[in-house]
Scaffold this active site. Structure first.
Site, PDB file in Angstrom:
ATOM      1  N   LYS A  86       0.825  -1.211   0.000  1.00  0.00           N
ATOM      2  CA  LYS A  86       0.000   0.000   0.000  1.00  0.00           C
ATOM      3  C   LYS A  86       0.861   1.264   0.000  1.00  0.00           C
ATOM      4  O   LYS A  86       1.930   1.284   0.627  1.00  0.00           O
ATOM      5  CB  LYS A  86      -0.905  -0.051   1.233  1.00  0.00           C
ATOM      6  CG  LYS A  86      -2.015   0.983   1.294  1.00  0.00           C
ATOM      7  CD  LYS A  86      -2.892   0.672   2.491  1.00  0.00           C
ATOM      8  CE  LYS A  86      -3.925   1.749   2.752  1.00  0.00           C
ATOM      9  NZ  LYS A  86      -4.724   1.444   3.961  1.00  0.00           N
ATOM     10  N   SER A 161      -9.359   2.503   3.626  1.00  0.00           N
ATOM     11  CA  SER A 161      -8.394   3.125   2.741  1.00  0.00           C
ATOM     12  C   SER A 161      -7.625   2.143   1.843  1.00  0.00           C
ATOM     13  O   SER A 161      -6.933   2.574   0.929  1.00  0.00           O
ATOM     14  CB  SER A 161      -7.391   3.935   3.576  1.00  0.00           C
ATOM     15  OG  SER A 161      -6.673   3.096   4.473  1.00  0.00           O
ATOM     16  N   SER A 185     -10.167  -0.254   7.382  1.00  0.00           N
ATOM     17  CA  SER A 185      -9.463  -0.026   6.123  1.00  0.00           C
ATOM     18  C   SER A 185      -8.954  -1.278   5.428  1.00  0.00           C
ATOM     19  O   SER A 185      -8.552  -1.218   4.273  1.00  0.00           O
ATOM     20  CB  SER A 185      -8.290   0.938   6.332  1.00  0.00           C
ATOM     21  OG  SER A 185      -8.757   2.250   6.512  1.00  0.00           O
TER      22      SER A 185
END
Length: 485
Positions: A86, A161, A185
């Site tokens: 990520k 996210s 997330s």
């Protein structure tokens, strides 16, 4: 490598199948990586799930993996398996942009601990997955890398996210994905995209990273992470199957005492008695009515667990989860306040609006909290952890929705205070768990109106195996669906 008469592309196989095929010399890691790169070329232009892909770097890792196989070296559990990392997590040589233009040209000098564990397990780090600016939304759009789409329905969020991680994984661009979770997330994007998301117990996967710096008139200053980030945020895997999630979780679980809440060793799996594991079904906490598709998925999952031999019981109330969700809006909100100057200076319009709505919703619950209220909130949190552990122990689980709504429409958090308040109320299953630090897994159940709908399972601390066993029982009694099928 032995010749293969396969017609199905390698990118469609599970991580478990790919690892076994590479180890057994049925396929080379280079072939597997090329297959996934072809899929990236085919799908990522529309989805914008991977913000950065360096094919030469990925193929170089794959060649090294193949040389290790040929030399008969000891192979890690993810040897040759393509994984995404990520954009808010340090990977050496790559910018930790966190979706912010000002951070786009600062390559990390070394890996975060969780990325290092993936390398050590033999994974090929194929690409960097997209996230919202500062990773602070349940959507995955930013001004630097653009808008990530849900491969099932472009008009609905892929989650956030870790939305890029979930979207790329669901579309077949990677076999596994790394994400992080402080308010859903990992779990929410996984559910939005129809894959499995694991939020482990705090401390199980190392969350240590090199120090964060910010620019000031006097030069760069080291930023200390706020208490909620230190105590609640976790790294974890997203996967297309529960078996893959278990494989990745085991590979990423490496004690590292540089993490402030790291543990020196992962407790061994306990022997269970012969009684059926109890599952308490919690449909809501009084904050939001469930969409019919959400209720139907919960009923379906409960029936599958019952069929698998679990002792399933509906409960009318869950005061511990209700209070934990309420504390999330106090403690995380107040800690986020310290980040506002940086967000205001470097953030995009969407994150500024989202945080404005976040603070406005929290104010309807807490007003303008004092330091005493904040301290009392932390004290209360410890009591809730103890009480939930007493309730769950090592032989009980809680089954909840993922969210009271199906995946939100894109940019729903930009639609004003009323819509933001609805979303916060609906997301109680995502916000309550981080406060308490317990493990939770989201697993897909069905497709309703073209969108995946899943459920969440919560277990006692360090009882990931118990939670994953139940998630596997849910998964195995349904039809596995993919957006390409």
């Amino acid at each position: 490598m032995r010749p293969s008469d396969r017609t199905e592309p390698w990118w469609r196989l599970s991580a478990t199948e790919l690892a076994a095929a590479i180890r057994g010399r049925e396929v080379s890691a280079v072939e597997v990586v090329r297959s996934h790169l072809d899929r990236v070329e085919e799908a990522n232009g529309d989805l914008a799930a991977l913000a950065e892909v360096r094919p030469d770097e990925a193929l170089d890792q794959a060649r090294r993996a193949d040389r290790a196989v040929a030399a008969g070296e000891r192979l890690g559990p993810l040897h040759g398996v393509p994984v995404s990392t990520k954009i808010n997590t340090d990977q050496r040589g790559h910018a930790t942009s966190n979706g912010v233009r000002a951070f786009a040209d600062r390559p990390a000098e070394r890996d975060a601990a969780c990325v290092a564990t993936l390398r050590e397990a033999g994974a090929v780090l194929l690409g960097r997955s997209n996230a919202p600016a500062f990773s602070l939304r349940w959507f995955s759009t930013n001004d630097l890398h653009g808008r990530t789409l849900n491969p099932w329905d472009h008009d609905h969020t892929p989650g956030g996210s870790s939305g890029g991680a979930a979207s790329a994984l669901a579309a077949g661009m990677t076999a596994l994905a790394q994400g992080n979770d402080i308010g859903g997330s990992i779990r929410f994007p996984a559910a939005c995209c129809g894959v499995v998301g694991v939020r482990p117990t705090v401390g199980r996967i190392p969350d240590w990273a090199p120090p964060v710096h910010t620019d000031t008139p006097r030069g760069p200053v080291e930023m200390d992470l706020p208490p909620t980030v230190q105590a609640w945020a976790v790294q974890g895997p997203l996967a297309r199957t529960v078996a893959d999630a278990r494989l990745a979780l085991d590979a990423m679980s490496a004690p590292d005492l540089r993490h402030p809440f790291g543990v020196p060793a992962i407790p061994a799996r306990r022997a269970r008695d012969t009684r059926p594991v109890e599952v308490h079904v919690v449909r809501g906490i009084g904050t939001a009515a469930n969409h019919p598709a959400v209720d139907a998925a919960l009923t379906d999952a409960a029936a599958r667990l019952s069929e698998a031999g679990y002792a399933v019981e509906e409960v009318d109330d869950a005061p511990l989860l209700r209070e934990a969700a309420r504390l999330w809006s106090l403690l995380l909100t107040e800690d986020t306040r310290s980040l506002l100057p940086v967000v205001e200076r470097f953030g995009d319009d969407a994150i500024r609006t989202a945080l404005e709505m976040h603070f406005a919703v929290a104010a309807t619950v807490w007003g303008e909290p004092s330091l005493r209220t904040y301290i009392d909130g932390w004290a209360r949190r410890g009591t809730l952890v103890t009480r939930l552990q007493e309730l769950l122990g090592s032989d009980r689980l809680v089954l909840t929705p993922v969210c009271a709504e199906p995946p939100f429409e894109q940019d729903a958090d930009q639609g004003g205070l009323e819509r933001a308040a609805q979303m916060f109320a609906a997301m109680w299953p995502m916000t309550s768990v981080p406060v308490l630090g317990f493990p939770a897994v989201t697993v897909p159940v069905t497709i309703a109106d073209g969108l995946p709908v899943g459920v969440q399972l919560i277990g006692g601390r360090f009882e990931e195996d118990l939670v994953l066993d139940a998630a596997e029982a849910v998964e195995s009694r349904g039809d596995r669906r993919h957006p390409w099928s």
